[in-house]
Design a protein around this motif. Structure first.
Motif, PDB file in Angstrom:
ATOM      1  N   PRO A  68       0.814  -1.228   0.000  1.00  0.00           N
ATOM      2  CA  PRO A  68       0.000   0.000   0.000  1.00  0.00           C
ATOM      3  C   PRO A  68       0.839   1.267   0.000  1.00  0.00           C
ATOM      4  N   ASN A  69       0.296   2.294  -0.588  1.00  0.00           N
ATOM      5  CA  ASN A  69       0.984   3.586  -0.621  1.00  0.00           C
ATOM      6  C   ASN A  69       0.535   4.502   0.512  1.00  0.00           C
ATOM      7  N   GLU A  70      -0.521   4.106   1.235  1.00  0.00           N
ATOM      8  CA  GLU A  70      -1.046   4.986   2.288  1.00  0.00           C
ATOM      9  C   GLU A  70      -1.638   4.163   3.419  1.00  0.00           C
ATOM     10  N   VAL A  71      -1.383   4.580   4.637  1.00  0.00           N
ATOM     11  CA  VAL A  71      -1.934   3.949   5.838  1.00  0.00           C
ATOM     12  C   VAL A  71      -2.375   5.048   6.797  1.00  0.00           C
ATOM     13  N   VAL A  72      -3.538   4.868   7.413  1.00  0.00           N
ATOM     14  CA  VAL A  72      -4.068   5.841   8.366  1.00  0.00           C
ATOM     15  C   VAL A  72      -4.053   5.238   9.771  1.00  0.00           C
ATOM     16  N   LEU A  73      -3.547   6.005  10.720  1.00  0.00           N
ATOM     17  CA  LEU A  73      -3.532   5.628  12.135  1.00  0.00           C
ATOM     18  C   LEU A  73      -4.373   6.632  12.916  1.00  0.00           C
ATOM     19  N   GLU A  74      -5.198   6.137  13.828  1.00  0.00           N
ATOM     20  CA  GLU A  74      -5.961   7.027  14.701  1.00  0.00           C
ATOM     21  C   GLU A  74      -5.809   6.553  16.133  1.00  0.00           C
ATOM     22  N   GLY A  75      -5.778   7.503  17.050  1.00  0.00           N
ATOM     23  CA  GLY A  75      -5.613   7.124  18.441  1.00  0.00           C
ATOM     24  C   GLY A  75      -5.778   8.293  19.381  1.00  0.00           C
ATOM     25  N   THR A  76      -5.265   8.121  20.594  1.00  0.00           N
ATOM     26  CA  THR A  76      -5.475   9.122  21.631  1.00  0.00           C
ATOM     27  C   THR A  76      -4.261   9.233  22.537  1.00  0.00           C
ATOM     28  N   VAL A  77      -4.087  10.424  23.110  1.00  0.00           N
ATOM     29  CA  VAL A  77      -3.058  10.700  24.111  1.00  0.00           C
ATOM     30  C   VAL A  77      -3.770  11.146  25.379  1.00  0.00           C
ATOM     31  N   ARG A  78      -3.413  10.532  26.518  1.00  0.00           N
ATOM     32  CA  ARG A  78      -4.046  10.881  27.787  1.00  0.00           C
ATOM     33  C   ARG A  78      -2.974  11.267  28.810  1.00  0.00           C
ATOM     34  N   THR A  79      -3.208  12.374  29.503  1.00  0.00           N
ATOM     35  CA  THR A  79      -2.271  12.868  30.514  1.00  0.00           C
ATOM     36  C   THR A  79      -3.049  13.594  31.604  1.00  0.00           C
ATOM     37  N   PHE A  80      -2.365  13.953  32.679  1.00  0.00           N
ATOM     38  CA  PHE A  80      -2.939  14.790  33.727  1.00  0.00           C
ATOM     39  C   PHE A  80      -2.345  16.197  33.708  1.00  0.00           C
ATOM     40  N   LYS A  81      -1.014  16.276  33.778  1.00  0.00           N
ATOM     41  CA  LYS A  81      -0.366  17.573  33.915  1.00  0.00           C
ATOM     42  C   LYS A  81      -0.117  18.214  32.554  1.00  0.00           C
ATOM     43  N   PRO A  82      -0.342  19.536  32.431  1.00  0.00           N
ATOM     44  CA  PRO A  82      -0.117  20.226  31.152  1.00  0.00           C
ATOM     45  C   PRO A  82       1.303  20.076  30.625  1.00  0.00           C
ATOM     46  N   GLU A  83       2.308  20.125  31.523  1.00  0.00           N
ATOM     47  CA  GLU A  83       3.685  20.010  31.063  1.00  0.00           C
ATOM     48  C   GLU A  83       3.989  18.609  30.518  1.00  0.00           C
ATOM     49  N   VAL A  84       3.332  17.590  31.086  1.00  0.00           N
ATOM     50  CA  VAL A  84       3.506  16.230  30.566  1.00  0.00           C
ATOM     51  C   VAL A  84       2.845  16.108  29.208  1.00  0.00           C
ATOM     52  N   LYS A  85       1.668  16.705  29.073  1.00  0.00           N
ATOM     53  CA  LYS A  85       0.979  16.685  27.786  1.00  0.00           C
ATOM     54  C   LYS A  85       1.842  17.315  26.701  1.00  0.00           C
ATOM     55  N   GLU A  86       2.421  18.466  26.977  1.00  0.00           N
ATOM     56  CA  GLU A  86       3.230  19.147  25.971  1.00  0.00           C
ATOM     57  C   GLU A  86       4.484  18.351  25.615  1.00  0.00           C
ATOM     58  N   LYS A  87       5.061  17.671  26.599  1.00  0.00           N
ATOM     59  CA  LYS A  87       6.225  16.832  26.333  1.00  0.00           C
ATOM     60  C   LYS A  87       5.845  15.677  25.413  1.00  0.00           C
ATOM     61  N   VAL A  88       4.725  15.015  25.721  1.00  0.00           N
ATOM     62  CA  VAL A  88       4.264  13.889  24.904  1.00  0.00           C
ATOM     63  C   VAL A  88       3.927  14.362  23.497  1.00  0.00           C
ATOM     64  N   LYS A  89       3.233  15.472  23.406  1.00  0.00           N
ATOM     65  CA  LYS A  89       2.829  16.015  22.104  1.00  0.00           C
ATOM     66  C   LYS A  89       4.039  16.351  21.245  1.00  0.00           C
ATOM     67  N   SER A  90       5.055  16.948  21.855  1.00  0.00           N
ATOM     68  CA  SER A  90       6.271  17.303  21.118  1.00  0.00           C
ATOM     69  C   SER A  90       6.987  16.064  20.598  1.00  0.00           C
ATOM     70  N   ARG A  91       7.164  15.076  21.468  1.00  0.00           N
ATOM     71  CA  ARG A  91       7.839  13.847  21.055  1.00  0.00           C
ATOM     72  C   ARG A  91       7.024  13.101  19.999  1.00  0.00           C
ATOM     73  N   PHE A  92       5.705  13.153  20.123  1.00  0.00           N
ATOM     74  CA  PHE A  92       4.800  12.515  19.164  1.00  0.00           C
ATOM     75  C   PHE A  92       5.088  13.032  17.755  1.00  0.00           C
ATOM     76  N   HIS A  93       5.124  14.333  17.607  1.00  0.00           N
ATOM     77  CA  HIS A  93       5.389  14.927  16.288  1.00  0.00           C
ATOM     78  C   HIS A  93       6.796  14.596  15.793  1.00  0.00           C
ATOM     79  N   THR A  94       7.768  14.705  16.682  1.00  0.00           N
ATOM     80  CA  THR A  94       9.148  14.453  16.274  1.00  0.00           C
ATOM     81  C   THR A  94       9.342  13.027  15.781  1.00  0.00           C
ATOM     82  N   ILE A  95       8.826  12.063  16.533  1.00  0.00           N
ATOM     83  CA  ILE A  95       8.990  10.651  16.168  1.00  0.00           C
ATOM     84  C   ILE A  95       8.343  10.351  14.829  1.00  0.00           C
TER      85      ILE A  95
END
Length: 407
Positions: free
Chosen positions: A252-279
């Protein structure tokens, strides 16, 4: 039996009937027209003033006590989920593909029950109690609470404190879950489209397999929590859906992934979000592919105000006994009530609704979810009790006794 208990006992059958009626006729987010009409009809029957039109189908009931005082808001959500019910009750859903699998039918009926009792007690109420019937709680990331506030639900009457109550199948009837701070998590969602170059299965060297790239992304995303988040903090990254491929012999030339990120603290959320994009971006680049990321910031974490969480706990113990509020962990499920708590102090409470056959209890959002209706009168009594206790506390604080939670 105190006055609240007597009043709720007198309409116990009505509370259950309303819940079952709503359960039979579930409506999805922003489609709660029948539900909204039922709420307004019931408020009228109970002699409760109301306003409507907030976030489309939202309703505000207003109970003005005969004595001056503060303002307390009680919130119930009204929408159902796009789930096909498998239960075979006489009151099971009559709407295909729609079900009250999260207990919002119970929330609405319990708040109406509490409203009835409070309206009968107007002469003794010190202040104003607002009954907030909210649409679209399940419609993350937009939800309905922010839209209600933007539409002016609290412009005329501004709450000093706000409470929300949610059925909780993990707790037996007669127990309530109340935490001083974190109750539920921030709930972000995402869609990632991996774009590669497809081809024949026998000639993988001519392309860059989008399925293989997606597999690498999925595996690498799991390192965010294990290697980038402090082990003493909480975070979850889950892929819930994968779509891709055409045939056994086609790359296949295309694959779609859907999911969720769950956190409590805003600083943890931003860390996860940043690493998510980078990876994702760098993994796709390593395979000479592209990845489109649609990241939706969802509900913030539901964080109770410690002062009012303690008030909520005291009211529960007054109603159900000193052992009724066990210590418990928070949940990373998301909740739109969180946006009310960003604007106003208050607390979110879990109401024990576990069925008697606990081994067969299905979780929230399951097509076989059930709740123990013996909890419904308790939920109504509790909402009325915590509202009155909070108004009394607000009055005592106004009079200068800032250390008192309830009278």
């Amino acid at each position: 039996m105190n006055h609240i208990e007597e009043l709720i006992s007198s309409i116990k059958d009505d509370i259950i009937h309303i819940r079952r009626t709503l359960h039979q006729h579930p409506e999805l987010s922003n489609e709660e027209y029948r539900t909204s009409s039922l709420v307004k009809e019931q408020l009228t029957a109970y002699g409760i003033e109301w306003q409507s039109g907030f976030a489309g189908t939202g309703v505000l009931g207003i109970i003005k006590g005969d004595l001056p005082g503060g303002t307390v808001a009680l919130r119930a959500d009204m929408d159902a989920l796009p789930i096909q019910e498998v239960n075979t009750h006489k009151f099971s859903s009559q709407n295909d593909g729609k079900m009250h699998a999260c207990g919002h039918d119970a929330h609405t009926s319990m708040l109406l029950g509490a409203g009835y009792a409070l309206q009968q007690m107007k002469a003794d109420i010190k202040g104003t109690i607002l009954l907030v019937f909210q649409p679209a709680e399940e419609n993350s990331p937009s939800g309905g609470s922010q839209a209600m506030m933007e539409d002016g639900v609290f412009h005329e009457y501004t709450p000093d404190v706000i409470y929300g109550q949610h059925v909780w199948p993990g707790l037996p009837v007669g127990q309530m879950g109340i935490r001083d701070k974190e109750m539920m998590g921030a709930s972000d969602r995402f869609k990632v489209t991996v774009k590669g170059k497809g081809g024949h299965a026998s000639m993988p060297h001519d392309g860059n397999d989008a399925l293989l790239i997606a597999n690498q992304i999925i595996s690498s995303l799991q390192t965010i929590v294990s290697r980038n988040v402090n082990p003493l903090e909480s975070a979850v990254v889950t892929i819930g859906r994968i779509e891709g491929g055409y045939s056994y012999n086609v790359i296949p030339n295309e694959v779609v992934l859907e999911g969720t990120v769950r956190t409590f603290k805003p600083e943890v959320k931003e860390k996860v979000k940043s690493r998510f994009h980078t990876i994702i971006e760098q993994t796709a680049e390593a395979f000479e592919a592209e990845a489109e990321i649609d990241y939706l910031d969802g509900y913030p974490a539901t964080i109770n105000t410690p002062k009012w969480a303690q008030q909520a706990r005291e009211s529960a113990q007054k109603l159900l006994g000193s052992e009724s509020t066990p210590s418990l962990d928070p949940a990373l499920a998301g909740e739109d009530f969180s946006r009310f708590l960003l604007q106003y102090p208050g607390a979110f409470i879990w109401l024990g609704t576990q069925i008697e056959d606990a081994e067969n209890q299905k979780p929230l959002h399951d097509p076989g979810f059930q709740l123990n209706e013996k909890a419904l009168p308790i939920g109504s009594r509790y909402l009325a009790q915590v509202a009155l206790d909070t108004l009394n506390t607000l009055q005592l604080q106004k009079d200068g006794d800032t250390d008192v939670h309830s009278s």
